[in-house]
Scaffold this active site. Sequence first.
Site, PDB file in Angstrom:
ATOM      1  N   ASP A 181      -9.521 -16.159 -16.545  1.00  0.00           N
ATOM      2  CA  ASP A 181     -10.379 -16.622 -15.463  1.00  0.00           C
ATOM      3  C   ASP A 181     -11.444 -17.606 -15.954  1.00  0.00           C
ATOM      4  OD1 ASP A 181     -10.991 -16.199 -12.625  1.00  0.00           O
ATOM      5  OD2 ASP A 181     -12.905 -15.432 -13.353  1.00  0.00           O
TER       6      ASP A 181
ATOM      7  N   GLU B  41      -7.478 -20.666 -16.675  1.00  0.00           N
ATOM      8  CA  GLU B  41      -7.881 -21.362 -15.457  1.00  0.00           C
ATOM      9  C   GLU B  41      -8.984 -22.338 -15.835  1.00  0.00           C
ATOM     10  OE1 GLU B  41      -9.532 -20.395 -10.973  1.00  0.00           O
ATOM     11  OE2 GLU B  41     -10.446 -19.518 -12.742  1.00  0.00           O
TER      12      GLU B  41
ATOM     13  N   ASP C 184      -1.826  -1.223  -3.899  1.00  0.00           N
ATOM     14  CA  ASP C 184      -2.156  -0.483  -5.118  1.00  0.00           C
ATOM     15  C   ASP C 184      -1.025  -0.596  -6.145  1.00  0.00           C
ATOM     16  OD1 ASP C 184      -0.200   1.442  -4.107  1.00  0.00           O
ATOM     17  OD2 ASP C 184      -1.786   2.024  -2.698  1.00  0.00           O
TER      18      ASP C 184
ATOM     19  N   ASN D 231      -0.121   4.465  -0.244  1.00  0.00           N
ATOM     20  CA  ASN D 231      -0.688   5.737   0.223  1.00  0.00           C
ATOM     21  C   ASN D 231      -1.446   5.658   1.548  1.00  0.00           C
ATOM     22  OD1 ASN D 231      -2.869   4.336  -0.633  1.00  0.00           O
ATOM     23  ND2 ASN D 231      -3.699   5.935  -1.969  1.00  0.00           N
TER      24      ASN D 231
ATOM     25  N   ASP E 209       0.848  -1.192   0.000  1.00  0.00           N
ATOM     26  CA  ASP E 209       0.000   0.000   0.000  1.00  0.00           C
ATOM     27  C   ASP E 209       0.884   1.242   0.000  1.00  0.00           C
ATOM     28  OD1 ASP E 209      -1.869   1.983   0.404  1.00  0.00           O
ATOM     29  OD2 ASP E 209      -2.165   1.502   2.535  1.00  0.00           O
TER      30      ASP E 209
ATOM     31  N   ASP F 196      -4.019   3.978   2.666  1.00  0.00           N
ATOM     32  CA  ASP F 196      -5.469   3.760   2.834  1.00  0.00           C
ATOM     33  C   ASP F 196      -5.788   2.311   3.206  1.00  0.00           C
ATOM     34  OD1 ASP F 196      -5.031   2.420   0.484  1.00  0.00           O
ATOM     35  OD2 ASP F 196      -6.572   3.472  -0.678  1.00  0.00           O
TER      36      ASP F 196
ATOM     37  N   ASP G 157      -5.087 -10.329 -15.818  1.00  0.00           N
ATOM     38  CA  ASP G 157      -6.178 -11.266 -15.635  1.00  0.00           C
ATOM     39  C   ASP G 157      -7.278 -10.903 -16.631  1.00  0.00           C
ATOM     40  OD1 ASP G 157      -7.763 -13.269 -14.186  1.00  0.00           O
ATOM     41  OD2 ASP G 157      -6.413 -12.817 -12.515  1.00  0.00           O
TER      42      ASP G 157
ATOM     43  N   HIS H   4      -4.299 -17.189  -5.139  1.00  0.00           N
ATOM     44  CA  HIS H   4      -5.174 -16.355  -4.303  1.00  0.00           C
ATOM     45  C   HIS H   4      -6.475 -17.043  -3.898  1.00  0.00           C
ATOM     46  CE1 HIS H   4      -6.723 -16.132  -8.302  1.00  0.00           C
ATOM     47  NE2 HIS H   4      -7.805 -15.517  -7.871  1.00  0.00           N
ATOM     48  N   ASP H   5      -6.734 -18.238  -4.445  1.00  0.00           N
ATOM     49  CA  ASP H   5      -7.959 -18.979  -4.107  1.00  0.00           C
ATOM     50  C   ASP H   5      -7.684 -20.182  -3.212  1.00  0.00           C
ATOM     51  OD1 ASP H   5      -9.534 -17.384  -5.799  1.00  0.00           O
ATOM     52  OD2 ASP H   5      -9.264 -18.731  -7.503  1.00  0.00           O
TER      53      ASP H   5
HETATM   54  O1  ISL Z   1     -12.113 -24.709  -8.262  1.00  0.00           O
HETATM   55  C1  ISL Z   1     -11.918 -23.952  -7.361  1.00  0.00           C
HETATM   56  C2  ISL Z   1     -11.346 -24.374  -6.075  1.00  0.00           C
HETATM   57  O2  ISL Z   1     -10.989 -25.692  -6.057  1.00  0.00           O
HETATM   58  C3  ISL Z   1     -12.287 -22.572  -7.436  1.00  0.00           C
HETATM   59  O3  ISL Z   1     -11.539 -21.797  -6.566  1.00  0.00           O
HETATM   60  C4  ISL Z   1     -12.214 -22.014  -8.818  1.00  0.00           C
HETATM   61  O4  ISL Z   1     -10.887 -21.931  -9.203  1.00  0.00           O
HETATM   62  C5  ISL Z   1     -12.772 -20.687  -8.803  1.00  0.00           C
HETATM   63  O5  ISL Z   1     -13.784 -20.415  -7.973  1.00  0.00           O
HETATM   64  C6  ISL Z   1     -12.663 -19.847 -10.025  1.00  0.00           C
HETATM   65  O6  ISL Z   1     -11.825 -18.837  -9.617  1.00  0.00           O
HETATM   66  C7  ISL Z   1     -11.676 -17.682 -10.350  1.00  0.00           C
HETATM   67  O7  ISL Z   1     -12.914 -17.058 -10.669  1.00  0.00           O
HETATM   68  C8  ISL Z   1     -13.659 -16.552  -9.574  1.00  0.00           C
HETATM   69  C9  ISL Z   1     -12.824 -15.728  -8.602  1.00  0.00           C
HETATM   70  O8  ISL Z   1     -13.532 -15.512  -7.425  1.00  0.00           O
HETATM   71  C10 ISL Z   1     -11.500 -16.397  -8.288  1.00  0.00           C
HETATM   72  O9  ISL Z   1     -10.730 -15.570  -7.461  1.00  0.00           O
HETATM   73  C11 ISL Z   1     -10.846 -16.698  -9.587  1.00  0.00           C
HETATM   74  O10 ISL Z   1      -9.543 -17.208  -9.442  1.00  0.00           O
HETATM   75  C12 ISL Z   1     -14.759 -15.715 -10.159  1.00  0.00           C
HETATM   76  O11 ISL Z   1     -14.241 -14.785 -11.056  1.00  0.00           O
HETATM   77 CA    CA Z   2      -3.464   2.202  -1.258  1.00  0.00          CA
END
Ligand code: ISL
Ligand code: CA
Length: 565
Positions: A203, A261, A33, A27, A25, A29, A102, A334-335
């Site tokens: 995605d 993905e 960013d 700035n 971050d 907040d 993305d 991130h998931d």
């Molecule tokens: O299959 C999954 C976990 O085993 C899910 O996480 C799958 O990958 C997913 O939900 C799809 O993810 C992507 O699209 C979503 C978003 O929330 C995720 O962060 C992104 O990576 C909707 O856009």
């Molecule tokens: Ca910021």
Amino acid sequence: MKETLKRTWWKEAVVYQVYPRSFYDSNGDGIGDLRGVIQKLDYLKELGIDVIWLNPVYKSPNDDNGYDISDYYDIMDEFGTLADWEELLLKAHEKGIKIIMDLVVNHTSDEHPWFIESRSSRDSAKRDYYIWMDPKDGKEPNNWASFFSPSVWEWDEATGQYYLHLFSKKQPDLNWKNPEVRREVYKMMKWWLDKGIDGFRMDVINALAKAEGFPDAPTDGKKGRYVFCPSLYFNQPGIHEYLKEMNREVLSKYDIMTVGETGGVTPEEALLYVGEDRDELNMVFQFEHMEIDAGPSGKWETVPWKLTDFKRIMSKWQLSLQGKGWNSLYLNNHDQPRMVSRFGNDKEFRVESAKMLATLLHTLQGTPYIYQGEEIGMTNVRFRSIEEYNDIEIHNFYNIALNELGLDEKEVMEAIYLKGRDNARTPMQWDDSPNAGFTTGKPWLGVNPNYKEINVAAALKDSNSIFYYYKKLIQLRKENLVIVYGDYRPILEEDENIYSYIRTLDDDRILVILNFFDRTPEFRLPEDIAYDSAELLISNYNVDPAEDLRSIKLRPYEARVYRIR
Ligand code: ISL
Ligand code: CA
């Protein structure tokens, strides 16, 4: 080198995933960013990565942290401006770092002008941009469960129809059958590519085509009114026509990399997306190894996993794609939960096990993807109450589990500790100052309390750190083509503790030995593997150079890579 394997820059690259909201971050907040990313480019340069994958930075009401886009041609307010973004691209390129964006085109935000117009009336010019259906017997058109809410169908009172959303109701799915939608998407992709980006992470790209006729999902005795059924959402007829068209119209005109993905793909299906003769994508993210600890009721039910199963999955992907397509290599994003907490040991062997897993990621055939913080061994987090969590998926699970599935609060929180997406989204731990040096303000999501010990500043001061181990692995890939392109051959496949394989390119051979647990098994090199000399390339322990490879007593989470001649 085998003729089937064309050399390309993205096969030889290492990708680093930046989740901008939690990176840095600039700035105060409390939200990471783009200027924050610019300020940390030298750090990434030091690590040695080649490509940054930026999670979505487009305008968004942030129902799903940027995966709900309201304007594809502009930057989210919290992240900065288009000028900041241009500067980031320029500075990254100056340092020899590429950037991939993305691409989220399965759905938009419900606040996107297309959807606003689409829902305005049944005869709106954009009605067919999305998927609208009449009720069936006064209810939803089918029983499909959404990722982030009970049903995929949301009722629109004003126009008397339902619209489909595989994710949240603020993420309506685009109708890819509509050629105008496709044209708009290709136009937008070209706009970013012409600005000079180096590719896309796409995605849920295998969800663009949905099962014809939207049939009900089989209930198979499952609890709950709606059924989650990836096999009806993913890899449906029509998907390859869309991707071939996208490739023809857009991708083929640029020297870029693409990674789709694709939940629920088998290696055979994956080859339809990434086969070198297919003209679709370069790589996919498959999920088979991410599902290894999922129970019968899905990802939230965590069951013990066996190394032999893990190896079988990895080897299947390695061998199926070898010479035909290219793998992506990842153990978290991130998931997903943090890899060291899930597949390693985030307590007494955190450093050793993080290095061991890194060795795997960087010595298989494919392109490694490092998720921010992985390179310093960041771990899962346990917040005390649900209020401290931000993720829409976590909150949706919490509500359904308590109200419909009858789990108790403690069980639900334990499931979230193991699998919740916020495990990976806590702010990057830069140093031991308040908020881990991520922000001078109040962070949008709590910092993991272990930041005093686990942080970048500490890692950079310690020549034995996980960070420098990653740096060396990345270097090794650059210096040894065998690590990138070599054939993969697993050995000791039935061993319950050790993952070992040989990579071969012409007369160059690499032997990888990984002890996956805190036990101390003996590694025995099979007799049929002849060699005269062995040179240790990297290890996470001190190793006696004279040690005989035929039999090694491995230490907890020990990893070694040898060149054997
Ligand atoms: O299959 C999954 C976990 O085993 C899910 O996480 C799958 O990958 C997913 O939900 C799809 O993810 C992507 O699209 C979503 C978003 O929330 C995720 O962060 C992104 O990576 C909707 O856009
Ligand atoms: Ca910021």
